[in-house]
Enzyme design. Structure first.
Site, PDB file in Angstrom:
ATOM      1  N   HIS A 263       7.503 -62.403  73.815  1.00  0.00           N
ATOM      2  CA  HIS A 263       6.531 -62.396  72.719  1.00  0.00           C
ATOM      3  C   HIS A 263       7.062 -61.633  71.501  1.00  0.00           C
ATOM      4  O   HIS A 263       6.664 -61.904  70.384  1.00  0.00           O
ATOM      5  CB  HIS A 263       5.194 -61.822  73.197  1.00  0.00           C
ATOM      6  CG  HIS A 263       4.430 -62.802  74.045  1.00  0.00           C
ATOM      7  ND1 HIS A 263       3.707 -63.832  73.501  1.00  0.00           N
ATOM      8  CD2 HIS A 263       4.334 -62.935  75.395  1.00  0.00           C
ATOM      9  CE1 HIS A 263       3.161 -64.560  74.474  1.00  0.00           C
ATOM     10  NE2 HIS A 263       3.536 -64.035  75.646  1.00  0.00           N
TER      11      HIS A 263
ATOM     12  N   SER B  54       9.995 -58.540  76.473  1.00  0.00           N
ATOM     13  CA  SER B  54       9.030 -59.635  76.382  1.00  0.00           C
ATOM     14  C   SER B  54       9.464 -60.672  75.349  1.00  0.00           C
ATOM     15  O   SER B  54       9.864 -60.331  74.235  1.00  0.00           O
ATOM     16  CB  SER B  54       7.659 -59.092  75.973  1.00  0.00           C
ATOM     17  OG  SER B  54       6.812 -60.175  75.626  1.00  0.00           O
TER      18      SER B  54
ATOM     19  N   GLN C 259       3.469 -54.359  72.909  1.00  0.00           N
ATOM     20  CA  GLN C 259       3.826 -54.670  74.295  1.00  0.00           C
ATOM     21  C   GLN C 259       3.639 -53.428  75.171  1.00  0.00           C
ATOM     22  O   GLN C 259       3.201 -53.517  76.310  1.00  0.00           O
ATOM     23  CB  GLN C 259       5.269 -55.190  74.373  1.00  0.00           C
ATOM     24  CG  GLN C 259       5.667 -55.747  75.732  1.00  0.00           C
ATOM     25  CD  GLN C 259       4.905 -57.010  76.115  1.00  0.00           C
ATOM     26  OE1 GLN C 259       4.399 -57.726  75.253  1.00  0.00           O
ATOM     27  NE2 GLN C 259       4.813 -57.276  77.408  1.00  0.00           N
TER      28      GLN C 259
ATOM     29  N   GLU D 221       3.498 -68.901  85.093  1.00  0.00           N
ATOM     30  CA  GLU D 221       2.577 -68.692  83.962  1.00  0.00           C
ATOM     31  C   GLU D 221       2.432 -70.027  83.256  1.00  0.00           C
ATOM     32  O   GLU D 221       3.183 -70.328  82.337  1.00  0.00           O
ATOM     33  CB  GLU D 221       3.155 -67.662  82.973  1.00  0.00           C
ATOM     34  CG  GLU D 221       3.090 -66.230  83.442  1.00  0.00           C
ATOM     35  CD  GLU D 221       3.460 -65.246  82.327  1.00  0.00           C
ATOM     36  OE1 GLU D 221       3.475 -65.638  81.150  1.00  0.00           O
ATOM     37  OE2 GLU D 221       3.736 -64.083  82.650  1.00  0.00           O
TER      38      GLU D 221
ATOM     39  N   VAL E  90       3.763 -58.840  83.590  1.00  0.00           N
ATOM     40  CA  VAL E  90       3.949 -58.340  82.225  1.00  0.00           C
ATOM     41  C   VAL E  90       5.381 -57.821  82.088  1.00  0.00           C
ATOM     42  O   VAL E  90       5.906 -57.225  83.010  1.00  0.00           O
ATOM     43  CB  VAL E  90       2.958 -57.188  81.917  1.00  0.00           C
ATOM     44  CG1 VAL E  90       2.936 -56.894  80.441  1.00  0.00           C
ATOM     45  CG2 VAL E  90       1.563 -57.535  82.417  1.00  0.00           C
ATOM     46  N   ALA E  91       5.978 -58.105  80.933  1.00  0.00           N
ATOM     47  CA  ALA E  91       7.319 -57.584  80.713  1.00  0.00           C
ATOM     48  C   ALA E  91       7.227 -56.220  80.053  1.00  0.00           C
ATOM     49  O   ALA E  91       6.341 -55.978  79.236  1.00  0.00           O
ATOM     50  CB  ALA E  91       8.090 -58.545  79.825  1.00  0.00           C
TER      51      ALA E  91
ATOM     52  N   ASP F   2       1.178 -67.994  74.203  1.00  0.00           N
ATOM     53  CA  ASP F   2       0.329 -68.292  75.353  1.00  0.00           C
ATOM     54  C   ASP F   2      -0.697 -69.304  74.872  1.00  0.00           C
ATOM     55  O   ASP F   2      -1.485 -69.019  73.965  1.00  0.00           O
ATOM     56  CB  ASP F   2      -0.355 -67.022  75.868  1.00  0.00           C
ATOM     57  CG  ASP F   2       0.663 -66.059  76.470  1.00  0.00           C
ATOM     58  OD1 ASP F   2       1.763 -66.520  76.839  1.00  0.00           O
ATOM     59  OD2 ASP F   2       0.362 -64.856  76.552  1.00  0.00           O
TER      60      ASP F   2
ATOM     61  N   HIS G 292       2.346 -69.960  79.308  1.00  0.00           N
ATOM     62  CA  HIS G 292       3.363 -69.357  78.446  1.00  0.00           C
ATOM     63  C   HIS G 292       4.429 -70.381  78.048  1.00  0.00           C
ATOM     64  O   HIS G 292       5.202 -70.841  78.878  1.00  0.00           O
ATOM     65  CB  HIS G 292       4.000 -68.161  79.167  1.00  0.00           C
ATOM     66  CG  HIS G 292       5.032 -67.434  78.363  1.00  0.00           C
ATOM     67  ND1 HIS G 292       4.819 -66.197  77.799  1.00  0.00           N
ATOM     68  CD2 HIS G 292       6.305 -67.762  78.014  1.00  0.00           C
ATOM     69  CE1 HIS G 292       5.902 -65.799  77.156  1.00  0.00           C
ATOM     70  NE2 HIS G 292       6.825 -66.740  77.279  1.00  0.00           N
TER      71      HIS G 292
HETATM   72 ZN    ZN Z   1       3.130 -65.070  77.436  1.00  0.00          ZN
END
Ligand code: ZN
Length: 375
Positions: free
Chosen positions: A290, A288, A262, A341, A282-283, A297, A344
């Site tokens: 993720h 995140s 990340q 998003e 973006v985190a 995604d 996502h």
């Molecule tokens: Zn994502």
């Protein structure tokens, strides 16, 4: 000749007196036990029942019946006879200093109903702190919401004064720490479950890796480097097959990302599009979804623009059946802190996904309503 054994008259008399005393003691004992029993069967502890009897409050307590606050009052050293009637009308909470705090709140001038409300919105410690303050009027504006927290009172007032938002929005925003700057003073998430909430105010630690991380077969992904939490991957495969049956072709473009990955992602985007892009899309590492292994995604193999694909349309109507939600729709930008998003998706389990689909709320709102247990 038979010799009769005769007791002396004085001894007989003594025995009779002793017998009578014994009977009186037994009668008193049974009477006392039955009195205690009449209270314990209503849920009063033996300790509380004893105090009730010796303070001659049995008739009153029997007229009230089962009452946990009253029981706590008689068990407590803070019991005050003058507040007896109020104790019986205030809702019980399992707090160590319950009676002491009730006394203080009564003395501040709060009504029984307001005291019940105060006790229901905080821990023993929160109430103890709150009881030190001067009396506050109109607490109902925030605390008619069951998830409002006593400890957040000052922040509710500050946020609502500053923004003019209604009570419901105010409580929601503050409970999510969204009255603070993004990434400032975050909560460290330690409850690793499929319903964990990770966002710009709630961070995973650098070393967090899902315990059930598995790689994702290339049949379902854009390349052979994808991975995710086993439960989410299996749910995706189910969803993939159902979509395929309906004639649609889904693909995972991005999935689990470690903290370090990340960090690299942020740096890459920072270089390409600048700091503002990173802020919006973006985190930062740790923040995140993720990193949870529960977020994917998703793309369409038939279209480059997912939001305009038939696969996206299919996902809108079907993803929840497999436990997935679109995490950042445009309509929740204000609350998620992320621009829309469409690609996502986050695995939250079928129950939560269905509720979110049917009630049209964000995962953040769901969290405040049902998952946040700190209140
Ligand atoms: Zn994502």
């Amino acid at each position: 000749m038979q010799k009769k054994i005769r007791l002396k008259k004085s001894v007989v008399k003594k025995l009779k007196i002793l017998g009578s005393i014994l009977i009186v003691i037994l009668v008193i004992f049974f009477f006392y036990s039955s009195q205690i029993h009449s209270l314990t069967k209503l849920g009063y502890s033996v300790d509380a029942s004893r105090k009730i009897l010796f303070q001659f409050k049995k008739e009153y307590v029997l007229s009230v019946g089962e009452n946990k606050t009253l029981n706590a009052a008689f068990e407590s050293d803070d019991y005050k006879e003058k507040y007896l009637d109020q104790y019986s009308k205030i809702d019980y909470q399992n707090h160590e200093h319950l009676i002491k705090n009730i006394n203080t709140l009564i003395e501040k001038g709060y009504s029984n109903d307001t005291i019940s409300m105060i006790l229901a919105h905080g821990s023993d410690e929160d109430v103890t702190e709150f009881a030190k303050r001067d009396k506050i009027n109109y607490l109902e504006e925030f605390y008619s919401l069951p998830y409002a927290k006593l400890s957040n009172y000052d922040r509710y007032v500050a946020y609502s004064n500053e923004t003019g938002e209604d009570d419901e929005t105010t409580v929601l925003v503050v409970n999510l720490d969204m009255d603070k700057e993004n990434y400032e003073d975050p909560v460290i998430v330690s409850d690793y479950s499929t319903d964990m909430l990770v966002n710009k105010h709630r961070s995973l630690t650098k070393d967090y890796v899902p315990s059930d991380l598995v790689s994702i077969d290339e049949e379902y992904a854009a390349d052979d480097t994808q991975a995710g939490s086993r439960i989410a991957v299996n749910a995706f495969i189910q969803m993939y097959k159902a979509a395929k049956n309906d004639g649609y072709d889904l693909v995972i473009n991005s999935s689990y990302r470690s903290y370090e990955e990340q960090e690299e992602t942020c740096n890459t985007y920072r270089g390409l599009y600048g700091e503002n892009y990173v802020k919006n899309y973006v985190a930062l590492p740790g923040f995140s979804e993720h990193q949870t292994g529960l977020a994917f995604d998703i793309g369409s193999r038939n279209s480059n623009i997912f939001a305009e694909s038939l696969e996206y349309e299919w996902m809108q109507e079907n993803a929840y059946k497999y436990g997935f939600i679109q995490r950042f729709p445009a309509k929740y930008e204000a609350i998620t802190g992320f621009r829309a998003e469409p690609w996502h998706y986050r695995y939250v389990g079928k129950k939560i996904a269905k509720y979110i689909y049917e009630n049209d709320i964000s995962f953040e709102e769901y969290y405040v309503l049902f998952l946040d247990s700190e209140s």
